[in-house]
Scaffold this motif. Structure first.
Motif, PDB file in Angstrom:
ATOM      1  N   TYR A 239      -5.646  -4.059  -2.681  1.00 51.18           N
ATOM      2  CA  TYR A 239      -6.443  -4.240  -1.230  1.00 51.18           C
ATOM      3  C   TYR A 239      -7.489  -5.125  -1.581  1.00 51.18           C
ATOM      4  O   TYR A 239      -8.202  -4.987  -2.689  1.00 51.18           O
ATOM      5  CB  TYR A 239      -6.909  -2.982  -0.744  1.00 51.18           C
ATOM      6  CG  TYR A 239      -7.743  -3.318   0.444  1.00 51.18           C
ATOM      7  CD1 TYR A 239      -7.172  -3.777   1.794  1.00 51.18           C
ATOM      8  CD2 TYR A 239      -9.238  -3.257   0.253  1.00 51.18           C
ATOM      9  CE1 TYR A 239      -8.275  -4.081   2.547  1.00 51.18           C
ATOM     10  CE2 TYR A 239     -10.016  -3.343   1.315  1.00 51.18           C
ATOM     11  CZ  TYR A 239      -9.451  -3.937   2.223  1.00 51.18           C
ATOM     12  OH  TYR A 239     -10.387  -4.277   3.536  1.00 51.18           O
ATOM     13  N   ILE A 240      -7.611  -6.072  -1.071  1.00 50.76           N
ATOM     14  CA  ILE A 240      -8.954  -6.739  -0.949  1.00 50.76           C
ATOM     15  C   ILE A 240      -9.023  -7.028   0.581  1.00 50.76           C
ATOM     16  O   ILE A 240      -7.773  -7.250   1.387  1.00 50.76           O
ATOM     17  CB  ILE A 240      -9.131  -8.119  -1.731  1.00 50.76           C
ATOM     18  CG1 ILE A 240      -8.029  -8.978  -1.598  1.00 50.76           C
ATOM     19  CG2 ILE A 240      -9.144  -7.433  -3.148  1.00 50.76           C
ATOM     20  CD1 ILE A 240      -8.109 -10.267  -2.413  1.00 50.76           C
ATOM     21  N   GLU A 241     -10.121  -7.621   0.999  1.00 46.58           N
ATOM     22  CA  GLU A 241     -10.035  -8.011   2.545  1.00 46.58           C
ATOM     23  C   GLU A 241      -9.057  -9.279   2.967  1.00 46.58           C
ATOM     24  O   GLU A 241      -8.696  -9.056   4.013  1.00 46.58           O
ATOM     25  CB  GLU A 241     -11.432  -8.393   2.820  1.00 46.58           C
ATOM     26  CG  GLU A 241     -11.852  -8.732   4.473  1.00 46.58           C
ATOM     27  CD  GLU A 241     -13.373  -9.150   4.576  1.00 46.58           C
ATOM     28  OE1 GLU A 241     -13.573  -9.478   5.612  1.00 46.58           O
ATOM     29  OE2 GLU A 241     -14.238  -8.767   3.669  1.00 46.58           O
ATOM     30  N   GLU A 242      -8.918 -10.003   1.989  1.00 43.37           N
ATOM     31  CA  GLU A 242      -8.219 -11.137   2.466  1.00 43.37           C
ATOM     32  C   GLU A 242      -6.534 -10.918   2.478  1.00 43.37           C
ATOM     33  O   GLU A 242      -5.988 -11.512   3.216  1.00 43.37           O
ATOM     34  CB  GLU A 242      -8.039 -12.418   1.304  1.00 43.37           C
ATOM     35  CG  GLU A 242      -9.582 -12.970   1.339  1.00 43.37           C
ATOM     36  CD  GLU A 242     -10.367 -12.182   0.067  1.00 43.37           C
ATOM     37  OE1 GLU A 242     -10.887 -13.133  -0.829  1.00 43.37           O
ATOM     38  OE2 GLU A 242     -10.614 -11.072   0.250  1.00 43.37           O
ATOM     39  N   SER A 243      -6.211  -9.815   1.787  1.00 48.44           N
ATOM     40  CA  SER A 243      -5.121  -9.419   1.681  1.00 48.44           C
ATOM     41  C   SER A 243      -4.222  -8.300   2.539  1.00 48.44           C
ATOM     42  O   SER A 243      -3.235  -8.164   3.151  1.00 48.44           O
ATOM     43  CB  SER A 243      -4.492  -9.042   0.281  1.00 48.44           C
ATOM     44  OG  SER A 243      -5.028  -7.847   0.105  1.00 48.44           O
ATOM     45  N   GLY A 244      -5.359  -7.469   2.942  1.00 45.09           N
ATOM     46  CA  GLY A 244      -4.932  -6.149   3.668  1.00 45.09           C
ATOM     47  C   GLY A 244      -4.447  -5.447   2.699  1.00 45.09           C
ATOM     48  O   GLY A 244      -4.388  -5.364   1.391  1.00 45.09           O
ATOM     49  N   TYR A 245      -3.584  -4.230   2.981  1.00 47.71           N
ATOM     50  CA  TYR A 245      -3.200  -3.273   2.062  1.00 47.71           C
ATOM     51  C   TYR A 245      -1.755  -3.512   1.648  1.00 47.71           C
ATOM     52  O   TYR A 245      -1.124  -3.672   2.403  1.00 47.71           O
ATOM     53  CB  TYR A 245      -3.340  -1.828   2.775  1.00 47.71           C
ATOM     54  CG  TYR A 245      -4.609  -1.252   2.835  1.00 47.71           C
ATOM     55  CD1 TYR A 245      -5.094  -0.455   1.897  1.00 47.71           C
ATOM     56  CD2 TYR A 245      -5.506  -1.648   3.889  1.00 47.71           C
ATOM     57  CE1 TYR A 245      -6.551   0.108   1.852  1.00 47.71           C
ATOM     58  CE2 TYR A 245      -6.758  -1.024   4.027  1.00 47.71           C
ATOM     59  CZ  TYR A 245      -7.292  -0.307   2.914  1.00 47.71           C
ATOM     60  OH  TYR A 245      -8.453   0.167   3.206  1.00 47.71           O
ATOM     61  N   GLY A 246      -1.467  -3.665   0.422  1.00 48.64           N
ATOM     62  CA  GLY A 246      -0.388  -3.956  -0.107  1.00 48.64           C
ATOM     63  C   GLY A 246       0.360  -2.913  -1.255  1.00 48.64           C
ATOM     64  O   GLY A 246      -0.534  -2.206  -1.855  1.00 48.64           O
TER      65      GLY A 246
END
Length: 406
Positions: A239-246
């Motif tokens: 998770y980072i803001e650019e990716s969302g939750y993965g």
């Protein structure tokens, strides 16, 4: 059932043996288990059967996305490869630099194994810090220990990705920290996960460890699938803001392994729910049908200049295809090789591939191997083969020229 070769006009003089049609009539589940009925809220997702490599579901699977901490799977693969080659051992020690401590340690605000600055840590502990605790300090220490700097290691990550057939993914750091140029696809993350599972089965077990304590700080594995009784044993969240939750996840039920990748979800709860839903559906909606046993002759290939005209082909593992429950679907198979094969050929040499299609979709592709030794033929045998190859080659060229005029 055996696949016999036939002369076919094919690009690069590849002979294709079209073999058989199987009609799988499976009425073992209700209609809602149909393969085209599943939906997910994940913006990008893929579900793959590990044995056959069949894609059971995909959604925007080739879209480039930020991997976040799922990039650490590639970091781990490079370490696994170094260990397997003998260039590193679990007792190799790497230092925790001030940069690793500041950029990836407790004060950085990200996940950390809480390694102390200016200390040396065994690689085995760094790996657990990387995999179980998702420690950014561990990732940086590994990168600096192997390649000197993060930038050098990131280039190695991308180079290694290309070696493994990941043609779209590009890495810029070992942690997964946001970088505009660091992008992957969920399809390629699934391929990387499958490669690790198959190539490093003992080291892969680290992804299934539920907790790790370092510097007297106990941390639980962040993989939410471990909370469910679904056979989960890996791999990694992000998770980072650019990716969302993965999440890249894997689970085994009744001997069948599925790998799921999702990314771009809005909450950790959504990530857990959608990943589990995909796995539950995959295990429920499909069943495996075995087409050939390990070592069974599945077809023949033509041989040029040998003491025999054809060569039996075998697979070194059972050939299975996943078919949707409750559907009747046509399954076809063919042997593909560039030929005719030229003698001599040693038994056990990979010489062809078996391609199995379910409807219009490729379901399985497995390598095929020579089941016999083929020696160089007598002068008369080679002369006859040469004459036949000349005549059939002329016919192919003439037919190809005719098609160009039509």
């Amino acid at each position: 059932m055996m696949i016999r070769g036939c002369h076919c006009l094919y690009e690069a003089r590849a002979y294709v043996a079209l073999v058989f049609s199987l009609f799988a009539a499976l009425f073992l589940a209700p209609q809602e288990a149909r393969a085209d009925s599943f939906q997910t809220t994940a913006p990008t997702a893929i579900l793959v059967d590990a044995d056959s490599k069949a894609v059971l579901f995909e959604k925007n699977a080739d879209e480039l996305v930020a991997p976040a901490s799922m990039a650490k799977i590639m970091t781990a693969e490079i370490v696994f490869n170094e260990l397997k080659s003998g260039r590193l051992t679990m007792d190799t020690e790497f230092g925790i630099s001030e940069h690793a401590w500041r950029a990836g340690g407790a004060g950085s605000g990200g996940s950390s194994m809480f390694a102390k600055v200016n200390t040396n840590v065994r690689l085995e502990d760094l790996l657990r810090g990387l995999i179980v605790q998702s420690g950014n300090d561990a990732a940086i220490a590994i990168a600096e220990g192997i390649s000197g700097t993060e930038d050098n290691f990131a280039r190695r990550m991308t180079d290694r990705a290309r070696e493994l057939g990941l043609t779209k993914s590009t890495f810029r750091n070992p942690t997964g920290y946001g970088d505009p140029a660091q992008k992957v696809t969920v399809r390629e993350l699934s391929k990387l996960a499958l490669y690790i599972i198959e190539t490093y089965p003992d080291l892969y077990k680290m992804f299934g460890e539920r907790e790790f304590t370092w510097n007297k700080i106990r941390q639980l594995n962040r993989n939410p699938l471990f909370a469910f009784n679904i056979g989960a044993d890996g791999l990694k969240t992000g998770y980072i803001e650019e990716s969302g939750y993965g999440l890249v996840g894997s689970a085994v039920q009744n001997g069948q392994r599925l790998v799921v990748v999702v990314n771009g979800l809005k909450t950790a709860k959504d990530r857990a729910a959608e990943s589990r839903k995909l796995l539950d559906w995959g295990f429920r909606a499909f069943e495996a049908r075995q087409l050939f046993q390990e070592g069974q002759v599945v077809g023949e290939a033509q041989v040029f200049g040998g003491d025999q005209r054809s060569l039996p082909l075998v697979s070194k593992r059972p050939v299975r295809v996943l078919v949707p429950r409750g559907e009747t679907e046509r399954v076809t198979a063919r042997v593909v090789y560039v030929g005719p094969l030229k003698a001599p050929i040693q038994k056990g040499t990979e010489v062809a591939k078996l391609q199995v299609n379910r409807g219009d979709m490729k379901a399985v592709e497995v390598p095929l191997y020579a089941d016999e030794d083929v020696q160089v033929g007598t002068l008369s045998q080679r002369a006859l083969d040469g004459l036949m190859e000349f005549s059939t080659g002329w016919a192919r060229r003439a037919f190809s020229s005719l098609l160009e005029r039509i």
